[in-house]
Motif scaffolding. Structure first.
Motif, PDB file in Angstrom:
ATOM      1  N   LEU A 130      -5.052   6.558   2.085  1.00 23.90           N
ATOM      2  CA  LEU A 130      -4.706   5.500   1.138  1.00 23.90           C
ATOM      3  C   LEU A 130      -4.842   6.002  -0.286  1.00 23.90           C
ATOM      4  N   LEU A 171       4.000   7.158   2.580  1.00 22.23           N
ATOM      5  CA  LEU A 171       4.303   5.995   3.411  1.00 22.23           C
ATOM      6  C   LEU A 171       4.024   4.722   2.630  1.00 22.23           C
ATOM      7  N   PHE A 205       4.629  -0.259   8.351  1.00 24.92           N
ATOM      8  CA  PHE A 205       4.903   0.966   7.604  1.00 24.92           C
ATOM      9  C   PHE A 205       6.401   1.201   7.474  1.00 24.92           C
ATOM     10  N   GLY A 206       6.782   1.762   6.340  1.00 26.30           N
ATOM     11  CA  GLY A 206       8.110   2.327   6.207  1.00 26.30           C
ATOM     12  C   GLY A 206       8.144   3.690   6.884  1.00 26.30           C
ATOM     13  N   THR A 207       9.329   4.285   6.928  1.00 26.35           N
ATOM     14  CA  THR A 207       9.483   5.565   7.631  1.00 26.35           C
ATOM     15  C   THR A 207       8.979   6.747   6.805  1.00 26.35           C
ATOM     16  N   SER A 244      -3.799  13.072   8.786  1.00 30.61           N
ATOM     17  CA  SER A 244      -3.718  11.621   8.910  1.00 30.61           C
ATOM     18  C   SER A 244      -3.380  10.990   7.556  1.00 30.61           C
ATOM     19  N   PRO A 245      -2.868   9.763   7.558  1.00 28.98           N
ATOM     20  CA  PRO A 245      -2.550   9.095   6.294  1.00 28.98           C
ATOM     21  C   PRO A 245      -3.809   8.813   5.476  1.00 28.98           C
ATOM     22  N   GLN A 269       0.493  11.409   3.329  1.00 29.88           N
ATOM     23  CA  GLN A 269       0.212  12.117   4.571  1.00 29.88           C
ATOM     24  C   GLN A 269       0.698  13.548   4.468  1.00 29.88           C
ATOM     25  N   LYS A 296      -1.369  -7.167  11.104  1.00 25.92           N
ATOM     26  CA  LYS A 296      -0.496  -6.015  11.292  1.00 25.92           C
ATOM     27  C   LYS A 296       0.009  -5.492   9.959  1.00 25.92           C
ATOM     28  N   LEU A 297      -0.127  -4.193   9.785  1.00 34.01           N
ATOM     29  CA  LEU A 297       0.402  -3.503   8.620  1.00 34.01           C
ATOM     30  C   LEU A 297       1.718  -2.861   9.036  1.00 34.01           C
ATOM     31  N   PRO A 352       6.622   7.001  11.370  1.00 38.52           N
ATOM     32  CA  PRO A 352       5.435   6.336  10.822  1.00 38.52           C
ATOM     33  C   PRO A 352       4.464   5.964  11.940  1.00 38.52           C
ATOM     34  N   LEU A 372      -4.328   7.843  16.043  1.00 35.45           N
ATOM     35  CA  LEU A 372      -5.093   7.604  14.830  1.00 35.45           C
ATOM     36  C   LEU A 372      -5.952   6.366  14.983  1.00 35.45           C
ATOM     37  N   PHE A 398       0.833  -1.192   0.000  1.00 40.03           N
ATOM     38  CA  PHE A 398       0.000   0.000   0.000  1.00 40.03           C
ATOM     39  C   PHE A 398       0.874   1.251   0.000  1.00 40.03           C
ATOM     40  N   TYR A 420       0.409   5.245   1.142  1.00 38.30           N
ATOM     41  CA  TYR A 420      -0.394   6.251   1.821  1.00 38.30           C
ATOM     42  C   TYR A 420       0.280   7.609   1.648  1.00 38.30           C
TER      43      TYR A 420
END
Lengths: 111, 112
Positions: free
Chosen positions: A46, A88, A101-103, A43-44, A38, A98-99, B42, B90, A34, A36
């Motif tokens: 999609l 992201l 995320f990268g930084t 907020s992020p 931001q 659990k998803l 993140p 969030l 995915f 995202y």
């Protein structure tokens, strides 16, 4: 090694050019990917999901997935100042809630 | 219109206070999430509810207590927080088994 890696940027791209964002992941069994967007203080949101090797296009956005090389990328064509945001990358394994995320990569489109 | 609504948008609390963050979704999703996000980092997963049952707790301190009263609502009860808990909280929802998360606008928490 981080599970999901992105170049933190900032990545500066002239308005109208193609912005290319990259993401690599370490877990070979990852199946869902995915992107995202931001905006600062927000907020992020999609913008793209991709599950199969190859390209997926949605308007000015194209997601590319290469599972053999374990990378996923996002291309933004005809970039606009409103595309300036942090992008992201997120990765998920089948059956795992659990998803990861990268930084994030901070993208700036220069008018 | 935002289909995942969080209240309050901003919250300032002392370390001895008890407060709650609320989240409501109108997307028909049966999975709901709490994430915590610090500046320039993140989102970090805190809790996952699937079919109104807690399915993941990412070793979150007990001063954070989640609650899912029904399929549309998710609360996060806060008690005896520390200044380092200040962050953007969030809420997100998704279909169970599909990880396309839809986030609310977030609740920005400041602990004094």
């Amino acid at each position: 090694q981080k599970e999901v890696e992105q170049n933190s940027g900032p990545l500066s791209v002239p308005e109208g050019a193609i912005a290319s964002l990259n993401c690599t992941y370490s877990d070979r069994v990852s199946q869902s990917f995915f992107w995202y967007r931001q905006y600062s203080g927000k907020s992020p949101e999609l913008i793209m999901s991709i599950y199969s090797n190859g390209d997926k296009e949605d308007g000015r956005f194209t997601a590319q997935l290469n599972k053999a090389s374990q990378y996923v990328s996002l291309l933004i064509r005809e970039s606009q100042p409103s595309d300036s945001a942090t992008y992201l990358c997120a990765v998920n394994n089948f059956g795992n809630e659990k998803l990861t995320f990268g930084t994030g990569t901070r993208l700036t489109i220069i008018p | 219109d935002t289909e995942v609504t969080q209240t309050p948008k901003h919250l300032v609390m002392g370390m001895t206070n008890k407060k709650s963050l609320k989240c409501e979704q109108h997307m028909g999703h049966r999975a709901m999430y709490w994430y915590k996000q610090k500046a320039k980092k993140p989102p970090e997963l805190m809790f996952v509810y699937s079919y109104e049952k807690l399915s993941i707790n990412e070793s979150v301190p007990s001063r954070f207590s989640p609650e899912c009263p029904n399929s549309s609502l998710l609360n996060l009860h806060l008690h005896a927080l520390q200044p380092e808990d200040s962050a953007l909280y969030l809420c997100a929802s998704s279909q169970v088994g599909v990880r396309e998360l839809f986030f609310g606008e977030g609740s920005r928490l400041t602990v004094l």
